[in-house]
Motif scaffolding. Structure first.
Motif, PDB file in Angstrom:
ATOM      1  N   ASP A 173       0.850  -1.183   0.000  1.00 10.19           N
ATOM      2  CA  ASP A 173       0.000   0.000   0.000  1.00 10.19           C
ATOM      3  C   ASP A 173       0.893   1.242   0.000  1.00 10.19           C
ATOM      4  O   ASP A 173       2.110   1.156   0.213  1.00 10.19           O
ATOM      5  N   PRO A 174       0.332   2.430  -0.257  1.00 11.62           N
ATOM      6  CA  PRO A 174       1.154   3.652  -0.340  1.00 11.62           C
ATOM      7  C   PRO A 174       1.994   3.921   0.899  1.00 11.62           C
ATOM      8  O   PRO A 174       3.129   4.393   0.790  1.00 11.62           O
ATOM      9  N   VAL A 175       1.455   3.638   2.092  1.00 10.69           N
ATOM     10  CA  VAL A 175       2.222   3.867   3.316  1.00 10.69           C
ATOM     11  C   VAL A 175       3.449   2.960   3.350  1.00 10.69           C
ATOM     12  O   VAL A 175       4.567   3.398   3.651  1.00 10.69           O
ATOM     13  N   SER A 176       3.251   1.697   3.017  1.00 11.84           N
ATOM     14  CA  SER A 176       4.371   0.748   3.012  1.00 11.84           C
ATOM     15  C   SER A 176       5.369   1.084   1.915  1.00 11.84           C
ATOM     16  O   SER A 176       6.578   0.905   2.095  1.00 11.84           O
ATOM     17  N   GLN A 177       4.888   1.586   0.787  1.00 11.61           N
ATOM     18  CA  GLN A 177       5.801   2.017  -0.278  1.00 11.61           C
ATOM     19  C   GLN A 177       6.728   3.117   0.215  1.00 11.61           C
ATOM     20  O   GLN A 177       7.931   3.097  -0.070  1.00 11.61           O
ATOM     21  N   ASP A 178       6.173   4.055   0.959  1.00 15.50           N
ATOM     22  CA  ASP A 178       6.999   5.147   1.498  1.00 15.50           C
ATOM     23  C   ASP A 178       8.052   4.617   2.472  1.00 15.50           C
ATOM     24  O   ASP A 178       9.193   5.095   2.489  1.00 15.50           O
ATOM     25  N   ILE A 179       7.671   3.633   3.291  1.00 16.88           N
ATOM     26  CA  ILE A 179       8.627   3.036   4.234  1.00 16.88           C
ATOM     27  C   ILE A 179       9.755   2.354   3.469  1.00 16.88           C
ATOM     28  O   ILE A 179      10.935   2.490   3.804  1.00 16.88           O
ATOM     29  N   PHE A 180       9.399   1.623   2.402  1.00 16.80           N
ATOM     30  CA  PHE A 180      10.408   0.951   1.582  1.00 16.80           C
ATOM     31  C   PHE A 180      11.328   1.971   0.924  1.00 16.80           C
ATOM     32  O   PHE A 180      12.555   1.790   0.886  1.00 16.80           O
ATOM     33  N   LYS A 181      10.755   3.036   0.361  1.00 14.35           N
ATOM     34  CA  LYS A 181      11.576   4.064  -0.288  1.00 14.35           C
ATOM     35  C   LYS A 181      12.578   4.653   0.684  1.00 14.35           C
ATOM     36  O   LYS A 181      13.758   4.829   0.345  1.00 14.35           O
ATOM     37  N   GLU A 182      12.113   4.946   1.889  1.00 14.69           N
ATOM     38  CA  GLU A 182      12.995   5.520   2.900  1.00 14.69           C
ATOM     39  C   GLU A 182      14.124   4.555   3.237  1.00 14.69           C
ATOM     40  O   GLU A 182      15.295   4.962   3.359  1.00 14.69           O
ATOM     41  N   GLU A 183      13.792   3.272   3.373  1.00  9.69           N
ATOM     42  CA  GLU A 183      14.814   2.287   3.744  1.00  9.69           C
ATOM     43  C   GLU A 183      15.803   2.077   2.603  1.00  9.69           C
ATOM     44  O   GLU A 183      17.013   1.935   2.831  1.00  9.69           O
ATOM     45  N   ILE A 184      15.326   2.063   1.369  1.00 10.15           N
ATOM     46  CA  ILE A 184      16.214   1.901   0.207  1.00 10.15           C
ATOM     47  C   ILE A 184      17.192   3.073   0.136  1.00 10.15           C
ATOM     48  O   ILE A 184      18.383   2.892  -0.112  1.00 10.15           O
ATOM     49  N   ARG A 185      16.694   4.281   0.372  1.00 16.80           N
ATOM     50  CA  ARG A 185      17.582   5.456   0.378  1.00 16.80           C
ATOM     51  C   ARG A 185      18.634   5.343   1.485  1.00 16.80           C
ATOM     52  O   ARG A 185      19.807   5.667   1.269  1.00 16.80           O
TER      53      ARG A 185
END
Length: 308
Positions: free
Chosen positions: A162-174
């Motif tokens: 979901d969009p919230v989890s996508q944001d968490i993944f993006k932050e962790e990838i960065r």
């Protein structure tokens, strides 16, 4: 910036079908490199060659000075999920960490930290088969990074999130990239790639079509487009100067402009008889570049190319 992975003149055929032709690129320490292309373009074959799942017919793959990538230095989140369904989450994570020769005590600490970060706190003893698709994706992601790999391949990492989890993944990838992990990212979600990638390599029909930084690709391919909302004839818009093509949907018209157009100057010469309820000018998106190249449209051209 230190080069972690070098691909040189990679070639691969299956029987009489040539699936990769002279593929060359590199992935540097601390960068996010996106590998893009339509289905069947050769992305998965490239990744499988890097992982040693199959071997190229031509070319070379080197990691630092190794001809084979040390398994304990690489992390891999595959598009096809492969967790053991009837095994508890923590047992799966510790088993996979052990396969990478990673200290189990440290692996358990990292696993608990990531489970908490990904809103899976208290679920370490839950069997994988009881997880939703999104939760399973989170566990698979943790499994790919639990051993602190130097090089990480993420194949469709945002699938099922979901969009919230996508944001968490993006932050962790960065964060991983900031700490020095070299990341090869494959995804069809162009908006997320555009947010994350430092550089990109686009492949189509087994051959390179784009390779460079996001800024370089934008400069080379991303012309301006003008969106006009108002009832106007398509033929009238197509006759405007510096317009490559026009797409219409009801009363919304998108005008794709030639390279090197100065929007501030161009807009001053729009005829007064146009009906403009709303007007917006911005750059063509990576999604549109991808569609244009994948479908073979003639609308987008490199800088210096003409419509002739």
């Amino acid at each position: 910036m230190e080069t972690m992975l070098t691909i040189e003149n990679l070639g691969k055929s299956f029987k009489e079908t040539r699936v990769l032709r002279n593929i060359s690129f590199e992935v540097r320490k601390g960068e996010i490199m996106a590998i893009l292309g339509p289905n069947g373009a050769g992305k998965s074959t490239t990744i499988r060659n890097i992982m040693g799942i199959m071997y190229p017919d031509e070319g070379s793959i080197t990691f630092h000075n190794y001809l084979d990538i040390p398994r304990n230095k690489i992390g891999y989140l595959p598009e096809e999920r492969g967790l053991y369904k009837n095994v508890k989450i923590m047992d799966v994570l510790l088993y996979l960490a052990e396969l990478k020769d990673y200290p189990l005590k440290k692996a358990k600490e990292r696993a608990l930290d990531y489970l908490e970060k990904f809103d899976l706190e208290g679920k370490e003893n839950v069997p994988v088969e009881e997880l939703s698709k999104g939760m399973g994706q989170k566990v698979q992601f943790i499994a790919s990074i639990i051993h602190e790999p130097e090089f990480l391949i993420l194949d469709e990492p945002f699938s099922g999130l979901d969009p919230v989890s996508q944001d968490i993944f993006k932050e962790e990838i960065r964060k991983l990239a900031e700490k020095g992990t070299a990341i090869l990212l494959s995804s069809h979600q162009m908006n997320l790639v555009e947010e994350l990638a430092d550089r990109l390599f686009m492949i189509n029909k087994g051959q390179k079509v784009i390779y460079g930084t996001m800024d370089e690709v934008k400069t080379e391919y991303a012309n301006f487009k003008c969106t006009i909302r108002g009832k106007n004839e398509k033929s009238t818009l197509e006759r405007l100067p510096e317009v490559q093509r026009v797409e219409q949907d009801g009363n919304t018209s998108i005008l794709y402009l030639n390279n090197n157009v100065n929007p501030a100057t161009w807009i001053k010469h729009l005829p007064e008889q146009l009906i403009i309820n709303e007007l917006n000018i911005d750059r063509v998106t990576l999604h549109e570049i991808f569609i244009d190249i994948a479908t073979g449209k003639s609308g987008m051209k490199k800088v210096g190319e003409s419509n002739a």
